[in-house]
Design a protein around this motif. Structure first.
Motif, PDB file in Angstrom:
ATOM      1  N   ASP A  77       0.852  -1.187   0.000  1.00 59.15           N
ATOM      2  CA  ASP A  77       0.000   0.000   0.000  1.00 59.15           C
ATOM      3  C   ASP A  77       0.886   1.235   0.000  1.00 59.15           C
ATOM      4  N   PRO A  78       0.993   1.956  -1.105  1.00 57.18           N
ATOM      5  CA  PRO A  78       1.878   3.130  -1.147  1.00 57.18           C
ATOM      6  C   PRO A  78       1.439   4.239  -0.207  1.00 57.18           C
ATOM      7  N   GLY A  79       0.200   4.198   0.256  1.00 61.61           N
ATOM      8  CA  GLY A  79      -0.285   5.239   1.149  1.00 61.61           C
ATOM      9  C   GLY A  79       0.039   5.026   2.607  1.00 61.61           C
ATOM     10  N   THR A  80       0.429   3.794   2.963  1.00 63.16           N
ATOM     11  CA  THR A  80       0.788   3.487   4.357  1.00 63.16           C
ATOM     12  C   THR A  80       2.025   2.600   4.348  1.00 63.16           C
ATOM     13  N   LEU A  81       3.183   3.219   4.395  1.00 61.57           N
ATOM     14  CA  LEU A  81       4.434   2.461   4.363  1.00 61.57           C
ATOM     15  C   LEU A  81       4.801   1.919   5.733  1.00 61.57           C
ATOM     16  N   ILE A  82       4.357   2.577   6.795  1.00 61.88           N
ATOM     17  CA  ILE A  82       4.669   2.176   8.168  1.00 61.88           C
ATOM     18  C   ILE A  82       3.718   2.946   9.090  1.00 61.88           C
ATOM     19  N   PHE A  87       7.139   4.127  13.703  1.00 65.05           N
ATOM     20  CA  PHE A  87       8.115   5.093  13.182  1.00 65.05           C
ATOM     21  C   PHE A  87       8.666   6.001  14.275  1.00 65.05           C
ATOM     22  N   TYR A  88       7.786   6.488  15.136  1.00 58.72           N
ATOM     23  CA  TYR A  88       8.187   7.473  16.142  1.00 58.72           C
ATOM     24  C   TYR A  88       8.409   6.843  17.524  1.00 58.72           C
ATOM     25  N   ASP A  89       8.818   5.593  17.555  1.00 57.71           N
ATOM     26  CA  ASP A  89       9.039   4.868  18.813  1.00 57.71           C
ATOM     27  C   ASP A  89      10.465   5.113  19.317  1.00 57.71           C
ATOM     28  N   LEU A  90      10.617   5.984  20.309  1.00 57.25           N
ATOM     29  CA  LEU A  90      11.966   6.325  20.786  1.00 57.25           C
ATOM     30  C   LEU A  90      12.566   5.257  21.704  1.00 57.25           C
ATOM     31  N   ASN A  91      11.796   4.224  22.035  1.00 60.61           N
ATOM     32  CA  ASN A  91      12.305   3.122  22.860  1.00 60.61           C
ATOM     33  C   ASN A  91      12.254   1.793  22.111  1.00 60.61           C
ATOM     34  N   ALA A  92      12.349   1.853  20.795  1.00 58.96           N
ATOM     35  CA  ALA A  92      12.182   0.637  19.991  1.00 58.96           C
ATOM     36  C   ALA A  92      13.208  -0.431  20.341  1.00 58.96           C
ATOM     37  N   LEU A  93      14.467  -0.029  20.499  1.00 62.69           N
ATOM     38  CA  LEU A  93      15.551  -0.960  20.825  1.00 62.69           C
ATOM     39  C   LEU A  93      16.521  -0.277  21.779  1.00 62.69           C
ATOM     40  N   SER A  94      17.120  -1.049  22.682  1.00 63.62           N
ATOM     41  CA  SER A  94      18.192  -0.525  23.529  1.00 63.62           C
ATOM     42  C   SER A  94      19.510  -0.584  22.765  1.00 63.62           C
ATOM     43  N   ALA A  95      20.534   0.065  23.299  1.00 65.03           N
ATOM     44  CA  ALA A  95      21.859   0.021  22.653  1.00 65.03           C
ATOM     45  C   ALA A  95      22.362  -1.411  22.569  1.00 65.03           C
ATOM     46  N   GLY A  96      22.121  -2.196  23.607  1.00 66.54           N
ATOM     47  CA  GLY A  96      22.540  -3.600  23.600  1.00 66.54           C
ATOM     48  C   GLY A  96      21.809  -4.412  22.548  1.00 66.54           C
ATOM     49  N   CYS A 159      15.674  12.271  19.008  1.00 63.82           N
ATOM     50  CA  CYS A 159      14.786  12.734  17.940  1.00 63.82           C
ATOM     51  C   CYS A 159      13.450  12.005  17.900  1.00 63.82           C
ATOM     52  N   GLY A 160      13.332  10.914  18.644  1.00 65.77           N
ATOM     53  CA  GLY A 160      12.070  10.190  18.633  1.00 65.77           C
ATOM     54  C   GLY A 160      11.812   9.463  17.335  1.00 65.77           C
ATOM     55  N   ILE A 161      12.885   9.020  16.674  1.00 68.18           N
ATOM     56  CA  ILE A 161      12.767   8.191  15.473  1.00 68.18           C
ATOM     57  C   ILE A 161      13.301   6.805  15.821  1.00 68.18           C
ATOM     58  N   SER A 162      12.487   5.777  15.620  1.00 70.00           N
ATOM     59  CA  SER A 162      12.825   4.412  16.012  1.00 70.00           C
ATOM     60  C   SER A 162      14.183   3.957  15.485  1.00 70.00           C
ATOM     61  N   ALA A 163      14.952   3.287  16.340  1.00 70.10           N
ATOM     62  CA  ALA A 163      16.224   2.695  15.901  1.00 70.10           C
ATOM     63  C   ALA A 163      15.991   1.704  14.768  1.00 70.10           C
ATOM     64  N   LYS A 164      14.837   1.051  14.763  1.00 67.21           N
ATOM     65  CA  LYS A 164      14.531   0.111  13.677  1.00 67.21           C
ATOM     66  C   LYS A 164      14.435   0.855  12.344  1.00 67.21           C
ATOM     67  N   VAL A 165      13.818   2.021  12.359  1.00 67.58           N
ATOM     68  CA  VAL A 165      13.718   2.853  11.149  1.00 67.58           C
ATOM     69  C   VAL A 165      15.107   3.291  10.703  1.00 67.58           C
ATOM     70  N   LEU A 166      15.956   3.669  11.659  1.00 64.58           N
ATOM     71  CA  LEU A 166      17.314   4.098  11.318  1.00 64.58           C
ATOM     72  C   LEU A 166      18.112   2.935  10.720  1.00 64.58           C
TER      73      LEU A 166
END
Length: 302
Positions: A77-82, A87-96, A159-166
């Motif tokens: 769906d090109p209208g909903t990529l994520i 996307f805006y999950d600032l706690n998606a993953l820890s550094a470890g 920035c509040g952008i998920s590490a997964k997105v990065l």
């Protein structure tokens, strides 16, 4: 009376004495066989242990390839990529967790620029506030010599952008997380890690080149579209298939801020040929950035 002979009964509580029997030593041939069998057993056990590691690697590679081939883009769906929540999950993953993910995906590094072992300097930065809206785009953060995983985590939280997105962006832009390039990145690939302010036909903007600068700039740009109410916002927009205007495009109803941010960052949608090719090459009008974002998101985090 004739004398009668009685058998002597054993004394109650005392065991009947039994004649002792000497164990005869095993013949030398038998002893040799036992030694040989023992040695062969040890060797076979060692071979089994040695086989487990490469076998585990083959199974892991087979599983990864199976997952790749199972991803279906027919419902793309090109209208909903994520979703905004992802996307805006600032706690998606820890550094470890980021480090574990890089170790698993990169594999064996062949130079010290590989993200699984990279250490580089992240300069400190104060808060960034939008002039247009007064909203905070990114919080300030401390700098230091950090691992790639620590840099991704620090920028994620600021920035509040998920590490997964990065991580997915690092892969879709320069293949820095998985594959041959990831095991031995060249300076130009690391320097334009997120593709942020780095045109395909020119050098990166001043101050934007380098891994730490790229992660910081890329996350800031991705957040600024919503925080600054900048460029495309949710709604219906014409999205081209390619930089070549002759290839056309279509109207896309963008449903959320995260999808709008991705189209602002990479302003093309995949055409039918790109979607049909999945991990492969489409046609002369195919663009792959947002298709590859969808593929790697589904592969790693979907």
């Amino acid at each position: 009376m004739a004398n009668s002979t009685r058998s002597r009964r054993p004394t109650p509580g005392r065991p009947r004495a039994r004649p002792s029997r000497r164990r005869r030593p095993a013949p030398r041939v038998l002893r040799r066989r036992r030694v040989i069998v023992g040695v062969v057993g040890i060797l076979l056990a060692g071979l089994v242990v040695l086989a487990i590691v490469p076998l585990a690697g083959l199974v892991s590679a087979w599983n990864a390839e199976t997952r790749r081939q199972a991803i279906d883009l027919t419902t793309f769906d090109p209208g909903t990529l994520i979703s905004d929540a992802d996307f805006y999950d600032l706690n998606a993953l820890s550094a470890g967790e980021i480090q574990d993910f890089l170790d698993a995906q990169v594999g064996e590094c062949r130079n010290d620029s590989c993200l699984a072992v990279l250490r580089t300097t992240l300069p400190p930065r104060g808060p960034i506030v939008s002039d247009a809206t007064g909203e905070t785009v990114c919080e300030g953060y401390d700098g230091g010599e950090l691992t790639a995983a620590e840099i991704i985590d620090r920028i994620q939280r600021a920035c509040g952008i998920s590490a997964k997105v990065l991580l997915v962006t690092l892969q879709k832009e320069q293949s820095l997380v998985a594959g041959r390039t990831a095991r031995a990145p060249e300076p130009r690939e690391l320097g334009a890690a997120m593709g942020a302010r780095c045109p395909d036909d020119a050098a990166c903007d001043t101050g934007a080149e380098g891994f730490a600068a790229q992660v910081a700039q890329g996350a800031t740009d991705l957040k600024s579209y919503s925080a600054s109410d900048f460029m495309r916002q949710p709604g219906t927009h014409y999205i081209a298939y390619s930089p070549d205007a002759a290839c056309g495009g279509s109207d896309v109803t963008i449903t959320n801020e995260a999808t709008a941010a991705l189209y602002n960052y990479t302003p093309y949608q995949p055409n039918a040929a790109a979607l049909a090719a999945r991990w492969g090459t489409g046609d002369g009008c195919s663009a792959y950035g947002n298709r590859n974002f969808a593929l790697y998101w589904a592969l790693w985090f979907g």
